[in-house]
Scaffold this motif. Sequence first.
Motif, PDB file in Angstrom:
ATOM      1  N   SER A 691       0.878  -1.213   0.216  1.00  5.95           N
ATOM      2  CA  SER A 691      -0.078   0.084  -0.076  1.00  5.95           C
ATOM      3  C   SER A 691       1.021   1.075  -0.041  1.00  5.95           C
ATOM      4  N   SER A 692       0.158   2.417  -0.114  1.00  8.60           N
ATOM      5  CA  SER A 692       1.064   3.691  -0.154  1.00  8.60           C
ATOM      6  C   SER A 692       1.980   3.769   1.106  1.00  8.60           C
ATOM      7  N   GLY A 693       3.391   4.112   0.783  1.00  8.15           N
ATOM      8  CA  GLY A 693       4.257   4.130   1.905  1.00  8.15           C
ATOM      9  C   GLY A 693       4.403   2.810   2.855  1.00  8.15           C
ATOM     10  N   ILE A 694       3.910   1.605   2.477  1.00  4.95           N
ATOM     11  CA  ILE A 694       4.278   0.438   3.090  1.00  4.95           C
ATOM     12  C   ILE A 694       5.046  -0.536   2.148  1.00  4.95           C
ATOM     13  N   ARG A 695       6.087  -0.928   2.541  1.00  2.00           N
ATOM     14  CA  ARG A 695       6.753  -1.960   1.679  1.00  2.00           C
ATOM     15  C   ARG A 695       6.680  -3.601   2.374  1.00  2.00           C
ATOM     16  N   ARG A 696       6.936  -4.387   1.640  1.00  4.42           N
ATOM     17  CA  ARG A 696       6.988  -5.956   2.411  1.00  4.42           C
ATOM     18  C   ARG A 696       8.063  -6.537   1.734  1.00  4.42           C
ATOM     19  N   ILE A 697       8.885  -7.038   2.892  1.00  8.24           N
ATOM     20  CA  ILE A 697       9.843  -8.131   2.403  1.00  8.24           C
ATOM     21  C   ILE A 697       9.608  -9.579   2.929  1.00  8.24           C
ATOM     22  N   GLU A 698      10.162 -10.516   1.986  1.00  8.54           N
ATOM     23  CA  GLU A 698       9.726 -11.893   2.500  1.00  8.54           C
ATOM     24  C   GLU A 698      11.187 -12.267   2.212  1.00  8.54           C
ATOM     25  N   ALA A 699      11.531 -13.140   3.148  1.00 11.20           N
ATOM     26  CA  ALA A 699      12.968 -13.817   3.247  1.00 11.20           C
ATOM     27  C   ALA A 699      13.033 -15.242   4.158  1.00 11.20           C
ATOM     28  N   LEU A 700      14.118 -15.664   4.023  1.00  8.18           N
ATOM     29  CA  LEU A 700      14.287 -17.035   4.458  1.00  8.18           C
ATOM     30  C   LEU A 700      15.604 -17.051   5.488  1.00  8.18           C
ATOM     31  N   SER A 701      15.532 -17.878   6.281  1.00 11.76           N
ATOM     32  CA  SER A 701      16.781 -18.238   7.330  1.00 11.76           C
ATOM     33  C   SER A 701      17.130 -19.490   7.430  1.00 11.76           C
ATOM     34  N   GLY A 702      18.283 -19.763   7.854  1.00 11.19           N
ATOM     35  CA  GLY A 702      18.777 -21.295   8.191  1.00 11.19           C
ATOM     36  C   GLY A 702      18.743 -22.094   7.010  1.00 11.19           C
ATOM     37  N   GLU A 703      18.209 -23.334   7.384  1.00  8.63           N
ATOM     38  CA  GLU A 703      18.111 -24.653   6.278  1.00  8.63           C
ATOM     39  C   GLU A 703      17.304 -24.099   5.239  1.00  8.63           C
ATOM     40  N   SER A 704      16.288 -23.543   5.551  1.00 13.29           N
ATOM     41  CA  SER A 704      15.344 -22.827   4.237  1.00 13.29           C
ATOM     42  C   SER A 704      15.905 -22.091   3.349  1.00 13.29           C
ATOM     43  N   ALA A 705      16.946 -21.168   3.977  1.00 15.33           N
ATOM     44  CA  ALA A 705      17.486 -20.297   3.058  1.00 15.33           C
ATOM     45  C   ALA A 705      18.606 -20.978   2.241  1.00 15.33           C
ATOM     46  N   PHE A 706      19.355 -22.029   2.887  1.00 19.03           N
ATOM     47  CA  PHE A 706      20.296 -22.727   2.133  1.00 19.03           C
ATOM     48  C   PHE A 706      19.298 -23.641   0.950  1.00 19.03           C
ATOM     49  N   ASP A 707      18.187 -24.223   1.263  1.00 16.88           N
ATOM     50  CA  ASP A 707      17.641 -24.883   0.264  1.00 16.88           C
ATOM     51  C   ASP A 707      17.247 -24.179  -0.647  1.00 16.88           C
ATOM     52  N   PHE A 708      16.670 -23.008  -0.430  1.00 17.49           N
ATOM     53  CA  PHE A 708      16.259 -21.972  -1.377  1.00 17.49           C
ATOM     54  C   PHE A 708      17.317 -21.633  -2.461  1.00 17.49           C
ATOM     55  N   VAL A 709      18.310 -21.405  -1.902  1.00 14.00           N
ATOM     56  CA  VAL A 709      19.649 -20.958  -2.821  1.00 14.00           C
ATOM     57  C   VAL A 709      20.039 -22.387  -3.603  1.00 14.00           C
ATOM     58  N   SER A 710      20.234 -23.479  -3.015  1.00 15.24           N
ATOM     59  CA  SER A 710      20.338 -24.734  -3.973  1.00 15.24           C
ATOM     60  C   SER A 710      19.561 -25.086  -5.081  1.00 15.24           C
ATOM     61  N   LEU A 711      18.230 -24.637  -4.661  1.00 17.30           N
ATOM     62  CA  LEU A 711      17.292 -24.948  -5.856  1.00 17.30           C
ATOM     63  C   LEU A 711      17.250 -23.823  -6.905  1.00 17.30           C
ATOM     64  N   GLU A 712      17.422 -22.793  -6.467  1.00 15.95           N
ATOM     65  CA  GLU A 712      18.052 -21.646  -7.620  1.00 15.95           C
ATOM     66  C   GLU A 712      19.271 -21.765  -8.318  1.00 15.95           C
ATOM     67  N   LEU A 713      20.175 -22.509  -7.602  1.00 18.98           N
ATOM     68  CA  LEU A 713      21.512 -22.730  -8.446  1.00 18.98           C
ATOM     69  C   LEU A 713      21.229 -23.798  -9.460  1.00 18.98           C
ATOM     70  N   GLN A 714      20.393 -24.854  -8.913  1.00 16.38           N
ATOM     71  CA  GLN A 714      20.101 -26.107  -9.691  1.00 16.38           C
ATOM     72  C   GLN A 714      19.291 -25.661 -10.799  1.00 16.38           C
ATOM     73  N   GLY A 715      18.293 -24.687 -10.646  1.00 15.09           N
ATOM     74  CA  GLY A 715      17.434 -24.385 -11.598  1.00 15.09           C
ATOM     75  C   GLY A 715      18.340 -23.521 -12.892  1.00 15.09           C
ATOM     76  N   LEU A 716      19.347 -22.629 -12.371  1.00 14.04           N
ATOM     77  CA  LEU A 716      20.169 -22.089 -13.239  1.00 14.04           C
ATOM     78  C   LEU A 716      21.083 -22.958 -13.964  1.00 14.04           C
ATOM     79  N   LYS A 717      21.724 -24.250 -13.381  1.00 11.30           N
ATOM     80  CA  LYS A 717      22.380 -25.163 -14.049  1.00 11.30           C
ATOM     81  C   LYS A 717      21.513 -25.606 -15.233  1.00 11.30           C
ATOM     82  N   GLU A 718      20.404 -25.937 -14.959  1.00  6.14           N
ATOM     83  CA  GLU A 718      19.389 -26.633 -15.819  1.00  6.14           C
ATOM     84  C   GLU A 718      19.388 -25.770 -17.218  1.00  6.14           C
ATOM     85  N   VAL A 719      19.097 -24.466 -16.792  1.00  9.66           N
ATOM     86  CA  VAL A 719      18.804 -23.414 -17.820  1.00  9.66           C
ATOM     87  C   VAL A 719      20.111 -23.154 -18.695  1.00  9.66           C
ATOM     88  N   ARG A 720      21.496 -23.393 -17.996  1.00 10.77           N
ATOM     89  CA  ARG A 720      22.546 -22.984 -18.699  1.00 10.77           C
ATOM     90  C   ARG A 720      22.693 -24.572 -19.939  1.00 10.77           C
TER      91      ARG A 720
END
Length: 878
Positions: A691-720
């Motif tokens: 809404s006006s003047g209000i931003r929202r951030i979504e984030a991960l930490s711990g194992e969920s953050a590592f899993d997210f990065v791993s999946l992103e890297l795997q996806g990037l590898k498949e695209v390459r």
Amino acid sequence: MTSSEIRKKFLEFFANKQHHIANAAPLVIKNDPTLMFTNAGMNQFKELFLGNQSAVYPRIVDTQPCLRVSGKHNDLEDVGKDTYHHTLFEMLGNWSFGDYFKKEAILWAWELLTDVYNIPKDRIYVTVFGGDASDKLSSDEEARTLWKSVIDPNRIIDGSKKDNFWEMGDTGPCGPCTEIHIDLRPDSERNSVDGKTLVNNDHPQVIEVWNVVFMEFNRMANGSLISLPAKHVDTGMGFERLCMALQGKTSNYDTDVFKPLLDNLESICGKKYGENEKTDIAFRVIVDHIRAVTFIIADGQLPSNNKAGYVARRILRRAVRYGYTYLGLENPFLYRLVSVLSKQFAEVFPHIEKQENFIVRIILEEEQSFLRTLSFGLKKMDSTMDQLRKANTLIIPGEVAFELFDTFGFPYDLINLIASENGFSVDENGYKEALLVQKTRSRADSAVEAGDWVNVSDDNEPVKFVGYDILETTVEIQRYRKVKAKGKEVFHLVFTPTPFYAESGGQVGDKGIIKSENEVIKVLDTLKENNLIIHVTDTLPVSLSDSFIAIVEKDSRVRTQKNHSATHLMHAALRQVLGTHVEQKGSFVSPDQLRFDFSHFSKITDEEMIEIEQIVNVKIREGIALNEQREVPIEEAKALGAMALFGEKYGDTVRMITFDENFSRELCGGTHVKNTQEIGYFKLVSEGSISSGIRRIEALSGESAFDFVSLELQGLKEVRETLKASKNLSTTIQRLLDDNQRLSKELEQLHQQNLSLLIPGLKSKFNSINGMNLLVEKVDVNSADHLKKLSSELRKVTENAVVVLASNIEGKVAVLIQCDEELAKAKGINAAQLIKSNSSLIQGGGGGQAFLATAGGTNVTGIDAFLSAVSQTFKNIA
């Protein structure tokens, strides 16, 4: 006396009678399912009345902003019509928690009004509870006797249950009350009409100013009354009405509480208050509503389409609508009044001034949005009335009126006003029926039936939370109740101590089990209701008197507290990168993710996102130890720079969470890691505006953050691998996009050539029927858009053309009917109706206008039948 002096004298009077001056509670209530807003000064003390919490101060005095726009107490529709109802008002109150009772409450009230405020005794009337047979309650003779000692008995009036038995809502603390009324009429009127006859009869100058409630009972869900553990006093004096009485005015709006707002509004609209009743109502509505909206936003609730946010939006739009309709204000104006309130309340409610810029931005955005909607709605009304005139009716159907309310935010009185100005009336019964259907559906979706609490033991000590230190402990059940919601039955258990964290402050509630020697019960969730910690189960223990071991689900708790500590680090990083204007406006912390809403007026750049993420991960690697301090005096915590959230109620002592005193220090009741290294890793996932003047951030930490990065890297590898681009992936992708764009243009050119080739053959197939040139044909095109383009070209080849086309596009049906708008009017053609009445032949649906309508369907074998049926209809047109 000025309003500031009146407020100050009230607080000082009771402070001199050993009352502690307490801070006001937030206007928006978070942990009480029975209330959306603070509607009375007693709300924040509810648990003290019920005996679920011990009073730190047996006597309290305060001033509390209250809002009465929903539920049992709703004054919204009365605002503006008279001079004494308000949505938001200040309630001056003095309180006794099991200390003094009727004698002191009544005699002190009399002393303050007559000796301090010098209100003439012969202008005061009082009411006492006259009893109620349905609740088996007798009249309040004790209060009557006490009043007789100070006031003429002829000025004491028996009151009904409606007027003299105060209840916060359908359930909860309640009791008989005595009201104090003041007759402000001139002597000539007082001599001709006895003021006693005008009490509680909505006379604008014979008004109730103070209600003294004797809290003795608790209203149960089944409607019965039970005695509270102790007797209490709860008083509420309407500050605005008191100012009217003491400043010698005949209207609340003539006092210095509202006069600065009215003066400012006069300068904005160029009209004068007090010259015209219709514009006066608009003035009153606006200056009342801006107060309510400002306080709601300041206490952390933004306008939205749900619950408390919807109420805020409705109040704001009501004010805008009155300004638009009666004061000629077609541009945003409400936001310009906020600075007046900021100055007025700088001393007593300083959080308004601290958030002034933020409040202004939010209100301005809401005004701009609604004024656009208002314009669309007025056009909708104009077109509706045009159509009804053609149909020779001057009645706006109820469902149309409801659509204007539901979609465009038009209240019924505005619809009725516009209708009457144009010679129309509104089907009010039809409108009410549509409104009732919506309300019934809404209630069914959110209906919660909570039974009364059933005591298991005599132990009624406050629930002690031990979950900061341990995740397992022995407990005994104090009480339980049965709850039905959305057709499902669950149970609420209260036991103490408890290691289960109750959902609050954005952190989700714990799950786990309780087990005895004989059974294991799953705890599905943990909630907070007022100050109770409630454990939700789908099974009631067989033996409620057993001792149980309560065990929190460790993995979920650990992951949740990683996200919570990461949220604190991120909050500090946001302020470091974006500026100290960043303040938390909402959060959600679960085992799987964290979500954080904050004040900021522009998109966060990629570079800023990278910097924020890096700062948090640096703090994680530094291994900063948690510094958790409990029972810190709140003023000491604030002096140390601890972040406090607007809209939260803090006690005299607070819990302070610090990760590096030079980086992150916040007041927080949630659970956290002992060292930032436990978080492991932090990853920002998304950022955007909500809404006006209000931003929202979504984030991960711990194992969920590592899993997210791993999946992103795997996806990037498949695209390459797919693109065979081991290097310069972005260059390869850009080349593919450029190629795709070029080929798409070439393909579109081929399709256009194909359409051009179709036209000569179709031109010869027009048939002259009843003054029309009709073409009904199945064609081969590749999109519904091309079907429209082909139709437009075909209409150019002959006069009075009516084009009916159908196509099988990749196994789906597309059909179209089009003609000149003037031809449609002359021949009574309604393409939209033809589409709707025959679309079942293609198992589809569509619509449009009288001269152009389209539809899609799934039954390609029905195309011929559709074309034949439409063709026959045109042959029958005269």
